[in-house]
Design an enzyme around this catalytic site. Structure first.
Site, PDB file in Angstrom:
ATOM      1  N   MET A 317       0.832  -1.198   0.000  1.00  0.00           N
ATOM      2  CA  MET A 317       0.000   0.000   0.000  1.00  0.00           C
ATOM      3  C   MET A 317       0.874   1.259   0.000  1.00  0.00           C
ATOM      4  O   MET A 317       0.581   2.238  -0.676  1.00  0.00           O
ATOM      5  CB  MET A 317      -0.940   0.013   1.197  1.00  0.00           C
ATOM      6  CG  MET A 317      -1.952   1.144   1.137  1.00  0.00           C
ATOM      7  SD  MET A 317      -2.856   1.342   2.672  1.00  0.00           S
ATOM      8  CE  MET A 317      -4.231   0.242   2.442  1.00  0.00           C
ATOM      9  N   TRP A 320       2.411   1.681  -3.381  1.00  0.00           N
ATOM     10  CA  TRP A 320       1.352   2.037  -4.322  1.00  0.00           C
ATOM     11  C   TRP A 320       1.151   3.558  -4.352  1.00  0.00           C
ATOM     12  O   TRP A 320       0.889   4.151  -5.390  1.00  0.00           O
ATOM     13  CB  TRP A 320       0.047   1.336  -3.926  1.00  0.00           C
ATOM     14  CG  TRP A 320      -1.150   1.736  -4.729  1.00  0.00           C
ATOM     15  CD1 TRP A 320      -1.547   1.212  -5.930  1.00  0.00           C
ATOM     16  CD2 TRP A 320      -2.133   2.726  -4.389  1.00  0.00           C
ATOM     17  NE1 TRP A 320      -2.702   1.824  -6.350  1.00  0.00           N
ATOM     18  CE2 TRP A 320      -3.083   2.754  -5.426  1.00  0.00           C
ATOM     19  CE3 TRP A 320      -2.295   3.589  -3.301  1.00  0.00           C
ATOM     20  CZ2 TRP A 320      -4.182   3.602  -5.416  1.00  0.00           C
ATOM     21  CZ3 TRP A 320      -3.391   4.437  -3.293  1.00  0.00           C
ATOM     22  CH2 TRP A 320      -4.317   4.432  -4.345  1.00  0.00           C
ATOM     23  N   HIS A 321       1.313   4.215  -3.189  1.00  0.00           N
ATOM     24  CA  HIS A 321       1.184   5.679  -3.156  1.00  0.00           C
ATOM     25  C   HIS A 321       2.328   6.348  -3.910  1.00  0.00           C
ATOM     26  O   HIS A 321       2.188   7.463  -4.397  1.00  0.00           O
ATOM     27  CB  HIS A 321       1.180   6.188  -1.712  1.00  0.00           C
ATOM     28  CG  HIS A 321      -0.135   6.027  -1.022  1.00  0.00           C
ATOM     29  ND1 HIS A 321      -0.393   5.007  -0.136  1.00  0.00           N
ATOM     30  CD2 HIS A 321      -1.282   6.735  -1.090  1.00  0.00           C
ATOM     31  CE1 HIS A 321      -1.639   5.118   0.312  1.00  0.00           C
ATOM     32  NE2 HIS A 321      -2.203   6.147  -0.256  1.00  0.00           N
ATOM     33  N   GLY A 322       3.466   5.674  -3.974  1.00  0.00           N
ATOM     34  CA  GLY A 322       4.625   6.234  -4.665  1.00  0.00           C
ATOM     35  C   GLY A 322       5.888   5.656  -4.060  1.00  0.00           C
ATOM     36  O   GLY A 322       5.853   5.091  -2.972  1.00  0.00           O
TER      37      GLY A 322
END
Lengths: 385, 78
Positions: A317, A320-322
């Site tokens: 997660m 996934w944000h960066g």
């Protein structure tokens, strides 16, 4: 044009959606006119030049080929290798879009909403693998689901089978009026959240913190609280727009927030914050991982399996944000909090040391609030500057 | 033991609470008896003890939320 960022966008949307509302109130099918609205709004969003229109087209074609190819394949065979390969290929553009900036080349793979669109596509492949999607899907069905404009830029992440039920449905005038009422209500609440409360916190507090705080510690402490509140009102406001517009189009997109700041523990928090994303990870990463471990009996220890599942989920997660440091630390932090809570919960089930009652509920909420706010403080990137 | 009793037994074992046998309309997620980890355990047990294969993605918390609902869904999948 970024969705929901200017009043012009809302005015154009209102004009385009007026016929939808009239059709809905008359009890007619919305889907045909909605296609026209979708094309018009997508053109509006992606015609600016910075949003990666060509990448979006290539991405969509790639996903269509993968999904349609996999459904055909799955009707005859079911090899795990093919499933993992297809899933990997489906996620590949997202991986590229995260890695390319680090290679100091042009980020040609990226476009507005790629993180969210990828999850909509992979989910179809997973549900096909599980035998829940058996029939071949038409290009119209797939494109309509993947490029559903109200939620294209930042979610919520809907599920294909749920979306399809609403999309095929012909609402009666009474049902549609209810949807319309709820939709408009949400949009106006969104104005309050994003453009009034969120804006005020940011403009009059966060940007003015240099004058308000009287030291480094108080600066960072106040920043932590105000940024957490700002993040919530800004994102929840956006989500209210996205869900509200969906409702007007006859699609009940899932909610993302359920009063996250009254969570009683960290587990409860993840059932209330960015729900469509955390449920996606829960269903498609955590539960599948646990299932695999149990089925193959690779790891016997229950505690270890669930903790490894949390670490996997929250690191993914975060990434996934960066790939920036703050997101990785944010993921690791929540993995740590979840595993710590996991130990505590198991221990408390046995010993029942944590008292129950109203006061303890309030204490739990206050503790969780601080744990969560510190997470957002990490997420903001401020400690790493 | 008939099918219904068997299912209730499996749920009670996984939830570590016999209340599910008495209150068959209890929302086991809201009551905090089942979380996502235990859900997977339940799915594995359905497969091992009852021979019914429930895909993880099929187990939706809105339609599998009470002992009675679970019995109905399993009957559909049998």
């Amino acid at each position: 044009m970024t969705p929901y960022s200017s009043f012009l966008f809302f005015i154009i949307l209102a004009i385009l959606l007026l016929p939808t509302m009239i059709l809905g109130i008359m009890g007619k099918h919305l889907r045909y006119y909605n296609v026209f609205v979708s094309i018009a709004v997508l053109a509006l969003i992606f015609s600016g030049g910075d949003e990666g229109f060509y990448s979006l087209v290539i991405f969509t074609v790639l996903q269509l080929v993968l999904i349609k190819g996999y459904i055909s394949y799955r009707q005859k065979k079911n090899s795990s290798l093919v499933f993992y390969l297809m899933s990997f290929l489906s996620i590949l553009p997202l991986i590229l879009s995260k890695i390319l900036p680090f290679l100091a080349v042009d980020n040609w793979a990226s476009f507005l909403g790629i993180s969210y669109l990828t999850f909509r596509a992979v989910q179809i492949i997973i549900e096909t693998r599980d035998g829940l999607i058996k029939q071949q899907l038409s290009i119209y069905q797939l494109v309509n689901f993947m490029l559903f404009y109200p939620t294209i830029s930042s979610g919520p992440i809907d599920r294909f089978r749920r979306f399809q039920k609403d999309e095929e449905k012909r609402w009666t005038p009474e049902e549609y009026k209810e949807l319309l009422y709820k939709g408009i209500n949400k949009i106006f609440l969104g104005f309050l959240y994003k453009f009034i409360i969120g804006y005020a916190i940011n403009t009059y507090f966060i940007m003015d913190l240099d004058h308000i705080a009287d030291g480094r510690f108080s600066y960072h402490l106040l920043y932590m609280y105000s940024y957490s509140l700002y993040l919530f009102f800004d994102f929840a406001g956006y989500t209210l727009f996205a869900v509200g517009v969906s409702y007007i189009m006859g699609i009940r997109s899932p909610e993302n927030f359920n009063m996250p700041f009254i969570s009683r523990n960290i587990k409860d928090f993840w059932n209330r914050w960015h729900m469509s994303l955390s449920f996606w990870f829960r269903d498609y990463v955590f539960m599948r991982f646990v299932f695999l471990m149990k089925k193959k009996k690779w790891i016997q220890n229950k505690m270890l399996v669930s903790n490894l599942g949390y670490v996997l989920l929250f690191l993914l997660m975060g990434v996934w944000h960066g790939l920036a440091i703050q997101y990785i630390v944010y993921g690791a932090y929540h993995a740590l909090m979840m595993t710590a809570f996991n130990y505590f919960e198991t221990w408390n089930k046995k010993h029942k040391r944590w008292p129950t009652g109203k006061i303890m509920t309030i204490v739990s909420i206050v503790i969780t609030f601080h744990v969560v706010c510190f997470g957002f403080y990490l997420f903001s990137g401020r400690p790493f500057q | 033991m008939d099918f219904k009793e068997k299912v209730l037994q499996v749920i009670a074992e996984v939830c570590e609470d016999d209340v599910v046998k008495e209150e068959q309309d209890l929302d086991i997620f809201e009551a905090g008896l089942l979380d996502s980890f235990a859900t997977v355990e339940l799915i594995v047990q359905f497969e091992e003890q009852l021979g019914i294969n429930v895909p993880i993605t099929e187990f939706d918390r809105d339609t599998w939320n009470t002992p009675n609902a679970i019995i109905d869904r399993l009957n559909e999948l049998k």
